[in-house]
Design a protein around this motif. Sequence first.
Motif, short mmCIF file in Angstrom:
data_model
loop_
_atom_site.label_atom_id
_atom_site.label_comp_id
_atom_site.label_asym_id
_atom_site.label_seq_id
_atom_site.Cartn_x
_atom_site.Cartn_y
_atom_site.Cartn_z
N ASP A 130 35.19 39.51 51.69
CA ASP A 130 34.32 38.76 50.79
C ASP A 130 34.13 39.43 49.26
OD1 ASP A 130 33.77 36.96 52.84
OD2 ASP A 130 32.23 38.09 53.36
N ARG A 131 33.76 38.40 48.22
CA ARG A 131 33.72 39.10 47.12
C ARG A 131 32.32 38.51 46.67
NH1 ARG A 131 38.21 41.59 44.63
NH2 ARG A 131 37.64 40.87 42.50
N MET A 132 31.66 39.03 45.64
CA MET A 132 30.40 38.89 44.99
C MET A 132 30.92 38.53 43.56
SD MET A 132 27.22 38.24 45.28
CE MET A 132 26.17 39.11 46.42
N ARG A 133 30.45 37.19 43.04
CA ARG A 133 30.90 36.98 41.71
C ARG A 133 29.69 36.81 40.97
NH1 ARG A 133 35.17 34.37 38.99
NH2 ARG A 133 34.41 33.18 37.10
N TYR A 134 29.38 37.79 39.93
CA TYR A 134 28.39 37.76 39.14
C TYR A 134 28.54 37.15 37.75
CZ TYR A 134 26.64 41.54 42.25
OH TYR A 134 26.17 42.25 43.35
N THR A 135 27.72 35.96 37.37
CA THR A 135 28.07 35.49 36.01
C THR A 135 26.62 35.58 35.24
OG1 THR A 135 29.55 33.87 36.82
CG2 THR A 135 28.73 33.20 34.86
N LEU A 136 27.07 36.06 33.85
CA LEU A 136 25.86 36.38 32.92
C LEU A 136 26.05 35.81 31.66
CD1 LEU A 136 22.95 37.50 32.31
CD2 LEU A 136 24.36 39.62 31.44
N LEU A 137 25.33 34.69 31.26
CA LEU A 137 25.67 34.07 29.93
C LEU A 137 25.28 34.94 28.85
CD1 LEU A 137 23.90 30.56 30.18
CD2 LEU A 137 26.25 31.33 30.84
N GLU A 225 37.52 45.00 38.05
CA GLU A 225 37.67 46.32 38.92
C GLU A 225 36.76 47.20 38.25
OE1 GLU A 225 41.13 47.46 41.23
OE2 GLU A 225 41.08 49.48 40.09
N TRP A 226 35.87 47.94 38.97
CA TRP A 226 35.07 49.06 38.37
C TRP A 226 34.73 50.22 39.56
CZ3 TRP A 226 29.54 47.08 36.54
CH2 TRP A 226 28.81 48.15 35.89
N TYR A 227 35.30 51.27 38.97
CA TYR A 227 34.92 52.49 39.63
C TYR A 227 34.06 53.60 38.83
CZ TYR A 227 37.90 51.00 43.53
OH TYR A 227 38.44 50.33 44.38
N ALA A 228 33.09 54.20 39.32
CA ALA A 228 32.37 55.17 38.63
C ALA A 228 31.90 56.29 39.65
CB ALA A 228 31.06 54.79 38.02
N ALA A 229 32.23 57.36 39.30
CA ALA A 229 32.00 58.57 39.91
C ALA A 229 30.62 59.48 39.74
CB ALA A 229 33.23 59.78 40.00
N THR A 230 30.18 59.17 38.85
CA THR A 230 28.95 59.79 38.47
C THR A 230 27.91 58.74 37.69
OG1 THR A 230 29.57 59.87 36.15
CG2 THR A 230 29.91 61.89 37.85
N GLY A 231 26.70 58.76 37.75
CA GLY A 231 25.69 57.92 37.15
C GLY A 231 25.98 57.73 35.52
N ASP A 232 26.39 58.82 34.91
CA ASP A 232 26.52 58.65 33.53
C ASP A 232 27.91 57.73 33.24
OD1 ASP A 232 24.57 60.50 33.14
OD2 ASP A 232 25.97 62.17 32.40
N VAL A 252 31.67 37.87 33.45
CA VAL A 252 31.89 37.73 35.00
C VAL A 252 32.29 38.93 35.37
CG1 VAL A 252 32.90 36.56 36.44
CG2 VAL A 252 32.18 35.42 34.39
N PHE A 253 31.64 39.46 36.71
CA PHE A 253 32.24 40.41 37.28
C PHE A 253 32.43 40.07 38.71
CE2 PHE A 253 30.70 44.50 39.54
CZ PHE A 253 32.11 45.17 39.89
N GLU A 254 33.76 40.34 39.13
CA GLU A 254 34.38 39.99 40.58
C GLU A 254 34.18 41.13 41.46
OE1 GLU A 254 35.41 37.11 41.75
OE2 GLU A 254 35.71 35.96 39.84
N ASP A 255 33.11 41.26 42.07
CA ASP A 255 32.93 42.68 42.84
C ASP A 255 33.34 42.84 44.14
OD1 ASP A 255 31.96 45.00 43.64
OD2 ASP A 255 29.79 44.54 43.41
N GLN A 256 34.23 43.65 44.48
CA GLN A 256 34.91 43.83 45.87
C GLN A 256 33.57 44.05 47.02
OE1 GLN A 256 37.34 47.20 46.69
NE2 GLN A 256 36.17 48.47 45.22
N THR A 274 27.40 34.70 43.38
CA THR A 274 28.08 33.87 44.46
C THR A 274 28.73 34.66 45.46
OG1 THR A 274 28.02 31.97 42.88
CG2 THR A 274 29.18 31.94 44.99
N VAL A 275 28.82 34.62 46.69
CA VAL A 275 29.43 35.29 47.51
C VAL A 275 30.81 34.34 47.93
CG1 VAL A 275 29.82 36.31 49.77
CG2 VAL A 275 27.94 36.79 48.64
N THR A 276 31.96 34.67 47.78
CA THR A 276 33.04 33.94 48.05
C THR A 276 34.05 34.49 49.15
OG1 THR A 276 34.30 34.64 46.26
CG2 THR A 276 32.84 32.60 46.04
N PRO A 277 34.57 33.74 50.13
CA PRO A 277 35.59 34.27 50.98
C PRO A 277 36.96 34.76 49.90
CG PRO A 277 34.94 32.05 51.81
CD PRO A 277 34.42 32.35 50.41
#
Length: 394
Positions: A130-137, A225-232, A252-256, A274-277
């Motif tokens: 599944d993926r979570m899609r975030y949308t912010l105006l 796609e977004w990967y972060a190894a540290t809080g900074d 928009v962020f398509e989160d795995q 929104t969670v989408t298959p």
Amino acid sequence: MTNYRLTTAAEREQFYQLYLYAFNREDSAHRQHYFFERYDNGWAYGIKNGNKLGSGLYALPFNVNFHGVPFRMNGIGDVMSAPEFSGRGGAGTLLKASLQEMLEKHVTLAYLAPFSYEYYRRFGYEQVFDRMRYTLLGRQVPLFHPQHQTGTVQRLSLAEALPLIKPFYQTRTAGFTGGVVREDWWWDHLVLQTRRDAAVYTDDQHQVQGYIIYTRDSQAMTVEEWYAATGDAWEHLMGFILRNGNSFAKLVFEDQNSRYQADWFPNPDSITATVTPYMMARIVDLADFFTRYPYTGDTLAPVTLAVTDPVLPENQGTWSLGMAHGHIAVQKISAELAEQADIHISIQQLVKAMFGTQSLSHIVFVGQATGNAAAVARLDALCQHDAPMLNDYF
């Protein structure tokens, strides 16, 4: 078994022409480069309709990391039939042929992006990712300032960013829950797919600690796609994304990761989540998956499972699993003992349980499998329960 593999230059061209027609694509030098790189790295299958190709598909060989365990996986794509050949079962025949060859060549898993979940369930696939899609105006973007003014963010094209991103991505794969360990050709293919940009965060020691990959159009910036190894790294990349709110109508962020993660926003109700298959998966080599699966404990009193798999008879039957001191014992036992098995489950529901999409206990509770409560609880306790994640699309 009939050999449906396509091997000649003429068949390669026929596959491309069917692809153009079936998916209504325009021919171009760029599309040929994009298409043939994928074709030449995959296993192509086809059925002829007279002297033309009637149906086709490809299987792309990958490796995935599943909670620290490497498995071979083939990604199915371009499942297609010419209109005059549709309805004759050509695609289904090729799906079965591809699965049989995967099993023979010890490919443990198969993934695909479905045009119909119901259709692919007939072939043992199940919706797993599944993926979570975030949308912010853009007008609702909050003020955000990183707490630590360290490191830098570089804005690059994806092609320019690859020398920085690729080695960093490789360091993240050990924590994957089913994601692709990308080879060089697949990275290059991502560049060809569509116009993508990247933002790369490096710390004060000039070490890459995170990145995002995103696309842009006239209305939206979409983070793929977004990967972060540290809080900074997370803070600085988030700051970069939000500062784009002045340039786009929406972000928009398509989160795995399908788990909700927008609770840190000052006004979470300003975000649509929104969670989408997403993609489906299948266990191809069940014996290998049972044997090398990353169980979460080191002891399992024997459990027997009657598994149904009408497509791959090698998987169908009654299996015995037991573990002592971390050593798993897997055995396929007599078919006559199926009625006495502790758990009765289809290959589709089994992949959900073992991938962590749903707990085995829940699957039994809702009637998608049956089983002795004690045996279900014993096996469920050793299954992974972190949701599987996948960024790639085939």
